[in-house]
Design a protein around this motif. Structure first.
Motif, short mmCIF file in Angstrom:
data_model
loop_
_atom_site.label_atom_id
_atom_site.label_comp_id
_atom_site.label_asym_id
_atom_site.label_seq_id
_atom_site.Cartn_x
_atom_site.Cartn_y
_atom_site.Cartn_z
N ARG A 204 0.82 -1.19 0.00
CA ARG A 204 0.00 0.00 0.00
C ARG A 204 0.86 1.24 0.00
O ARG A 204 1.99 1.24 0.45
N SER A 205 0.28 2.33 -0.50
CA SER A 205 0.97 3.61 -0.43
C SER A 205 1.02 4.07 1.02
O SER A 205 0.22 3.66 1.85
N THR A 206 1.97 4.92 1.32
CA THR A 206 2.18 5.35 2.69
C THR A 206 1.73 6.79 2.88
O THR A 206 1.59 7.54 1.93
N PHE A 207 1.52 7.14 4.13
CA PHE A 207 1.11 8.50 4.46
C PHE A 207 2.00 9.03 5.57
O PHE A 207 2.15 8.39 6.61
N ILE A 208 2.63 10.15 5.33
CA ILE A 208 3.44 10.83 6.34
C ILE A 208 2.87 12.23 6.50
O ILE A 208 2.94 13.04 5.59
N ALA A 209 2.26 12.49 7.64
CA ALA A 209 1.65 13.79 7.86
C ALA A 209 2.72 14.80 8.24
O ALA A 209 3.51 14.56 9.14
N VAL A 210 2.75 15.91 7.55
CA VAL A 210 3.68 16.99 7.85
C VAL A 210 2.88 18.26 8.12
O VAL A 210 1.72 18.37 7.72
N SER A 211 3.49 19.21 8.78
CA SER A 211 2.77 20.40 9.19
C SER A 211 2.72 21.47 8.11
O SER A 211 1.99 22.43 8.22
N GLU A 212 3.52 21.35 7.06
CA GLU A 212 3.51 22.34 5.97
C GLU A 212 3.39 21.62 4.64
O GLU A 212 4.32 20.92 4.23
N PRO A 213 2.31 21.73 3.91
CA PRO A 213 1.05 22.33 4.32
C PRO A 213 0.31 21.42 5.30
O PRO A 213 0.61 20.22 5.37
N PRO A 214 -0.64 21.95 6.08
CA PRO A 214 -1.34 21.12 7.08
C PRO A 214 -2.00 19.92 6.43
O PRO A 214 -2.52 20.01 5.31
N PRO A 215 -1.97 18.76 7.11
CA PRO A 215 -2.55 17.55 6.51
C PRO A 215 -4.07 17.62 6.44
O PRO A 215 -4.72 18.28 7.25
N LEU A 216 -4.60 16.92 5.45
CA LEU A 216 -6.05 16.78 5.30
C LEU A 216 -6.45 15.35 5.55
O LEU A 216 -5.77 14.41 5.12
#
Length: 462
Positions: A204-216
């Motif tokens: 599966r594809s991965t998700f890394i939440a970063v603060s710039e730009p804010p995650p949705l």
């Protein structure tokens, strides 16, 4: 009186002088032409070398702070970055890194141009976008972060999804909080489909939440029906153009569907596929059923457990979205609202704005609601949700949006942010897909050894 010989000499002298004058004139004009051309070339090079987009006139947008301008521009420069995930997914780790290096090298060449300031802002985000993670520990000990994936169940017989722990290095940047969480699981949905499904992607594809730009965080309720895969595909490829996004697909079922998992894998948007069946007491009622409520509440529980910042949005799979609304909503501080087209007999559901202030709501059915808005017409900050631990959506048909927004109280109208050019544009539509009957059974005797036997497994039966 001149002799004939002297006359000839005088005439030849005049002709020679006129030729020399003509040559000097031509030489002068050529010199002027060459000099003028050189001047124009220098001016042209100077014009081309100037930064093409001035910071005060690049793109007119409604960012909530000046610091978000670079991330807004980067989101447009690198909007196809989710294709990196789709490309790297199903390939070896080395191929995925090669794809990444190719994008970085291209961006490095761009950085030598006069518009380097814009490219550098895009590159600062490029270093933190979602990429497939390596399961092996890196040699470097700097900035290591342990990432634990979640266990996801599938409907396949003998399908086992394992929970793994991956270690990755993240660049040290003071302005970005690198990792909130990420997902990486082996997709068994393809194997359960047999030869008809094929194995298109291994991971599966991965998700890394970063603060710039804010995650949705996009919460999409879904349920089994003939149009399900088509609508998820349409919405998925819209979301693929949006940066820093996790798609929470939550099905009204007791177990996940391998066909849905296969579709989500193929699209390549980072996702979580969960289930949240409607309580039996509401299934048995003869009145209107509160569809999607258990799905959305499950998404809220997920965010409370796994997210600390960003913005949540309820995006039904039968709607149509302009991707600009996603870029606008991601900077929501508390609650933001905007119009939704094709809703009820009025044709639109929208806040009423007078002199820049929220005055009321325009909708074909008010029904005594404090917030008569459509589900696709508002977004909520995750931090604001954490401050309201009891906020949830009620199992009350027709009053789901109103009940949820009420549960976020205290919420003053002045705190509601008005998007889509202060609600003067329609960027979301409640289109709805035409309902289709279930497919007729396939004549296996006649078509069992044809391609129709493969397609048969993708159709919804009564």
């Amino acid at each position: 009186m001149l002799l004939p010989q002297a006359k000839d000499i005088k005439l030849n002298g005049n002709v020679s002088n006129s030729k020399m004058g003509l040559g000097k004139s031509i030489k002068m004009y050529l010199t002027i032409f060459v000099a003028t051309t050189c001047v124009y070339m220098v001016l042209y090079q100077y014009h081309m070398s100037r930064q093409p987009l001035a910071t005060n006139e690049v793109i007119k947008h409604t960012d909530k702070s000046s610091s978000s301008a670079s991330s807004f521009i980067a989101s447009y420069l690198w909007s196809p970055m989710s294709s990196i995930n789709a490309t790297a997914m199903g390939q070896g780790e080395g191929q995925g890194q090669a794809q990444m290096q190719l994008h970085v090298s291209n961006a490095t060449e761009l950085s030598s141009s006069p518009s380097a300031s814009i490219v550098e802002s895009a590159m600062s985000f490029l270093s933190t976008v979602s990429l497939p993670l390596s399961l092996s520990s890196p040699s470097s000990s700097d900035a290591k972060t342990n990432i634990t994936t979640t266990t996801t169940t599938t409907a396949a017989a003998a399908a086992v999804t394992t929970t793994t722990t991956a270690t990755t290095t993240t660049p040290t940047t003071t302005t970005t909080e690198k990792l909130l969480r990420t997902t990486r699981t082996t997709s068994h949905a393809h194997n359960s489909m047999g030869s008809a499904g094929g194995v298109a992607h291994k991971t599966r594809s991965t998700f890394i939440a970063v603060s710039e730009p804010p995650p949705l965080y996009i919460i999409t309720p879904t349920y089994r029906r003939p149009e399900q895969l088509a609508e998820l595909t349409r919405l998925g490829y819209t979301l693929k153009h949006v940066l820093n996004l996790l798609w929470l697909v939550i099905e009204d079922a007791n177990r996940t569907n391998p066909l849905v998992a296969h579709t989500l894998d193929r699209i390549g948007v980072p996702y979580e596929y969960l289930v949240a069946p409607m309580p039996e007491q509401y299934k048995l009622t003869k009145r209107a059923k509160p569809r999607g409520v258990s799905n959305r509440n499950r998404g809220l529980d997920y965010l409370r457990a796994n997210a600390t910042e960003g913005v949540l949005y309820f995006a039904d799979d039968d709607n149509t979205y302009d991707i600009n609304i996603f870029e606008q909503m991601r900077y929501t501080k508390k609650v933001s609202m905007w119009p939704v087209g094709l809703v009820t007999k009025t044709g639109v559901s929208s806040p009423i704005i007078r002199n820049g202030k929220l005055e009321g709501y325009y909708d074909g059915w008010i029904g005594g609601r404090k917030y008569p808005v459509d589900m696709a017409g508002f977004a909520v900050s995750v931090k604001f949700l954490h401050e309201r631990p009891h906020a949830k959506m009620p199992f009350k048909p027709g009053y789901e949006e109103d009940g949820f927004l009420r549960s976020l109280s205290p919420l003053d109208n002045a705190e509601i942010e008005l998007l889509a050019d202060e609600c003067r544009e329609i960027l979301t539509w409640h289109t709805q897909t035409k309902k289709n009957p279930a497919a007729l059974a396939l004549n296996v005797t006649r078509y069992g050894n044809t391609n129709l036997a493969f397609i048969e497994k993708l159709l919804v039966r009564p």
